[in-house]
Design a protein around this motif. Structure first.
Motif, PDB file in Angstrom:
ATOM      1  N   MET A 283       0.851  -1.252   0.122  1.00  0.00           N
ATOM      2  CA  MET A 283       0.036  -0.058  -0.235  1.00  0.00           C
ATOM      3  C   MET A 283       0.879   1.327  -0.001  1.00  0.00           C
ATOM      4  O   MET A 283       1.792   1.365   0.592  1.00  0.00           O
ATOM      5  CB  MET A 283      -0.848  -0.153   1.128  1.00  0.00           C
ATOM      6  N   MET A 284       0.458   2.220  -0.550  1.00  0.00           N
ATOM      7  CA  MET A 284       1.030   3.571  -0.640  1.00  0.00           C
ATOM      8  C   MET A 284       0.019   4.616  -0.505  1.00  0.00           C
ATOM      9  O   MET A 284      -1.094   4.537  -0.904  1.00  0.00           O
ATOM     10  CB  MET A 284       2.058   3.798  -1.689  1.00  0.00           C
ATOM     11  N   ARG A 285       0.374   5.799   0.030  1.00  0.00           N
ATOM     12  CA  ARG A 285      -0.545   6.965   0.206  1.00  0.00           C
ATOM     13  C   ARG A 285       0.000   8.249  -0.227  1.00  0.00           C
ATOM     14  O   ARG A 285       1.085   8.401  -0.361  1.00  0.00           O
ATOM     15  CB  ARG A 285      -1.085   7.061   1.651  1.00  0.00           C
ATOM     16  N   PHE A 286      -0.788   9.004  -0.929  1.00  0.00           N
ATOM     17  CA  PHE A 286      -0.398  10.351  -1.553  1.00  0.00           C
ATOM     18  C   PHE A 286      -0.462  11.330  -0.455  1.00  0.00           C
ATOM     19  O   PHE A 286      -1.517  11.498  -0.007  1.00  0.00           O
ATOM     20  CB  PHE A 286      -1.185  10.418  -2.738  1.00  0.00           C
ATOM     21  N   ASP A 287       0.640  12.155  -0.143  1.00  0.00           N
ATOM     22  CA  ASP A 287       0.718  12.884   0.700  1.00  0.00           C
ATOM     23  C   ASP A 287       0.286  14.462   0.550  1.00  0.00           C
ATOM     24  O   ASP A 287       0.663  15.391   0.964  1.00  0.00           O
ATOM     25  CB  ASP A 287       2.100  12.965   1.556  1.00  0.00           C
ATOM     26  N   GLY A 288       0.019  14.623  -0.872  1.00  0.00           N
ATOM     27  CA  GLY A 288      -0.085  15.861  -1.388  1.00  0.00           C
ATOM     28  C   GLY A 288       1.056  16.183  -2.396  1.00  0.00           C
ATOM     29  O   GLY A 288       0.805  17.112  -3.312  1.00  0.00           O
ATOM     30  N   GLU A 289       2.201  15.374  -2.320  1.00  0.00           N
ATOM     31  CA  GLU A 289       3.399  15.867  -3.099  1.00  0.00           C
ATOM     32  C   GLU A 289       3.679  14.589  -3.642  1.00  0.00           C
ATOM     33  O   GLU A 289       4.205  14.318  -5.057  1.00  0.00           O
ATOM     34  CB  GLU A 289       4.399  16.398  -2.313  1.00  0.00           C
ATOM     35  N   ARG A 290       4.108  13.395  -3.145  1.00  0.00           N
ATOM     36  CA  ARG A 290       4.636  12.371  -3.356  1.00  0.00           C
ATOM     37  C   ARG A 290       3.739  10.860  -2.913  1.00  0.00           C
ATOM     38  O   ARG A 290       3.381  11.132  -1.706  1.00  0.00           O
ATOM     39  CB  ARG A 290       6.052  12.141  -3.257  1.00  0.00           C
ATOM     40  N   TRP A 291       4.128   9.844  -3.181  1.00  0.00           N
ATOM     41  CA  TRP A 291       3.673   8.572  -2.738  1.00  0.00           C
ATOM     42  C   TRP A 291       4.465   8.174  -1.607  1.00  0.00           C
ATOM     43  O   TRP A 291       5.670   8.173  -1.742  1.00  0.00           O
ATOM     44  CB  TRP A 291       3.422   7.529  -3.714  1.00  0.00           C
ATOM     45  N   GLU A 292       3.980   7.698  -0.695  1.00  0.00           N
ATOM     46  CA  GLU A 292       4.846   7.057   0.536  1.00  0.00           C
ATOM     47  C   GLU A 292       4.225   5.813   0.945  1.00  0.00           C
ATOM     48  O   GLU A 292       3.176   5.315   0.922  1.00  0.00           O
ATOM     49  CB  GLU A 292       4.574   7.950   1.736  1.00  0.00           C
ATOM     50  N   LEU A 293       5.129   4.670   0.946  1.00  0.00           N
ATOM     51  CA  LEU A 293       4.791   3.386   1.087  1.00  0.00           C
ATOM     52  C   LEU A 293       4.486   3.136   2.649  1.00  0.00           C
ATOM     53  O   LEU A 293       4.875   3.992   3.594  1.00  0.00           O
ATOM     54  CB  LEU A 293       5.915   2.530   0.812  1.00  0.00           C
ATOM     55  N   PHE A 294       3.341   2.368   3.041  1.00  0.00           N
ATOM     56  CA  PHE A 294       2.992   2.272   4.610  1.00  0.00           C
ATOM     57  C   PHE A 294       2.667   0.847   4.531  1.00  0.00           C
ATOM     58  O   PHE A 294       2.040   0.068   3.527  1.00  0.00           O
ATOM     59  CB  PHE A 294       2.312   3.021   4.925  1.00  0.00           C
ATOM     60  N   GLY A 295       2.694   0.217   5.768  1.00  0.00           N
ATOM     61  CA  GLY A 295       2.404  -1.057   6.042  1.00  0.00           C
ATOM     62  C   GLY A 295       3.521  -2.168   5.602  1.00  0.00           C
ATOM     63  O   GLY A 295       4.190  -1.861   4.884  1.00  0.00           O
ATOM     64  N   PRO A 296       3.158  -3.420   5.881  1.00  0.00           N
ATOM     65  CA  PRO A 296       3.755  -4.601   5.146  1.00  0.00           C
ATOM     66  C   PRO A 296       3.657  -5.105   3.702  1.00  0.00           C
ATOM     67  O   PRO A 296       2.663  -4.539   3.223  1.00  0.00           O
ATOM     68  CB  PRO A 296       3.399  -5.696   6.116  1.00  0.00           C
ATOM     69  N   VAL A 297       4.446  -5.737   3.150  1.00  0.00           N
ATOM     70  CA  VAL A 297       4.218  -6.279   1.838  1.00  0.00           C
ATOM     71  C   VAL A 297       3.243  -7.156   2.083  1.00  0.00           C
ATOM     72  O   VAL A 297       3.299  -8.343   3.025  1.00  0.00           O
ATOM     73  CB  VAL A 297       5.632  -7.021   1.516  1.00  0.00           C
ATOM     74  N   LEU A 298       2.183  -7.168   1.105  1.00  0.00           N
ATOM     75  CA  LEU A 298       1.086  -8.113   1.153  1.00  0.00           C
ATOM     76  C   LEU A 298       1.164  -9.230   0.207  1.00  0.00           C
ATOM     77  O   LEU A 298       1.739  -8.886  -1.068  1.00  0.00           O
ATOM     78  CB  LEU A 298      -0.231  -7.356   1.241  1.00  0.00           C
ATOM     79  N   GLU A 299       0.955 -10.509   0.408  1.00  0.00           N
ATOM     80  CA  GLU A 299       1.173 -11.384  -0.356  1.00  0.00           C
ATOM     81  C   GLU A 299      -0.056 -12.440  -0.620  1.00  0.00           C
ATOM     82  O   GLU A 299      -0.676 -12.616   0.288  1.00  0.00           O
ATOM     83  CB  GLU A 299       2.339 -12.277  -0.476  1.00  0.00           C
ATOM     84  N   ASP A 300      -0.437 -12.915  -1.871  1.00  0.00           N
ATOM     85  CA  ASP A 300      -1.490 -13.741  -2.386  1.00  0.00           C
ATOM     86  C   ASP A 300      -1.138 -14.949  -2.122  1.00  0.00           C
ATOM     87  O   ASP A 300      -0.210 -15.398  -2.865  1.00  0.00           O
ATOM     88  CB  ASP A 300      -1.958 -13.282  -3.546  1.00  0.00           C
TER      89      ASP A 300
END
Length: 148
Positions: free
Chosen positions: A126-143
């Motif tokens: 997951m990543m979130r947009f902080d208004g300027e750039r994307w920031e990764l957050f949380g663990p790597v998720l796997e199927d």
């Protein structure tokens, strides 16, 4: 809050800014908007490749990032084949990738395939947009589910 999922399409920051700082997405690999990996050796190899072979190309285009990553994976498979470049051996090697990471892989992501699971993209973050750039957050998720 807005949600989205990107595989390898180009996400333009100006368009995302319209969604506001609450935009969320999931990514499978480095995207042009992900600057946290900008100075590592893999990104430097990608930028060098672009400068040499496609200098007029947009190095921030996720389409170019995807093409580079795909070509890098194909090169890995062909090296595993050695001199035996039959279809049977190419498929055998492609179906036996273990712990493969490419230049543009996100931290903690790797490719693993098997004769019953050809999927190379089973992880995301997951990543979130902080208004300027994307920031990764949380663990790597796997199927971990069955292929297909």
């Amino acid at each position: 809050m807005r949600y989205g999922m990107t595989t390898h399409g180009t996400m333009r920051s100006g368009i995302v800014r319209l969604a506001g700082a609450a935009a969320l997405a999931a990514t499978l690999s480095v995207t042009s908007a992900y600057a946290q990996k900008k100075y590592d050796p893999g990104m430097k190899r990608y930028f060098s490749f672009m400068a040499k072979y496609y200098p007029e190309g947009d190095k921030n285009s996720n389409f170019n990032i995807y093409g580079y990553s795909t070509a890098e994976l194909l090169t890995t498979v062909l090296k595993m084949c050695g001199d035996n470049l039959t279809r049977e051996n190419v498929m055998k090697q492609a179906a036996s990738l273990k712990h493969v990471t490419g230049d543009l892989a996100l931290p903690g992501m790797e490719i693993n395939t098997s004769p019953t699971d050809y999927r190379v993209n089973k992880q995301l973050q997951m990543m979130r947009f902080d208004g300027e750039r994307w920031e990764l957050f949380g663990p790597v998720l796997e199927d971990h589910g069955a292929a297909g």
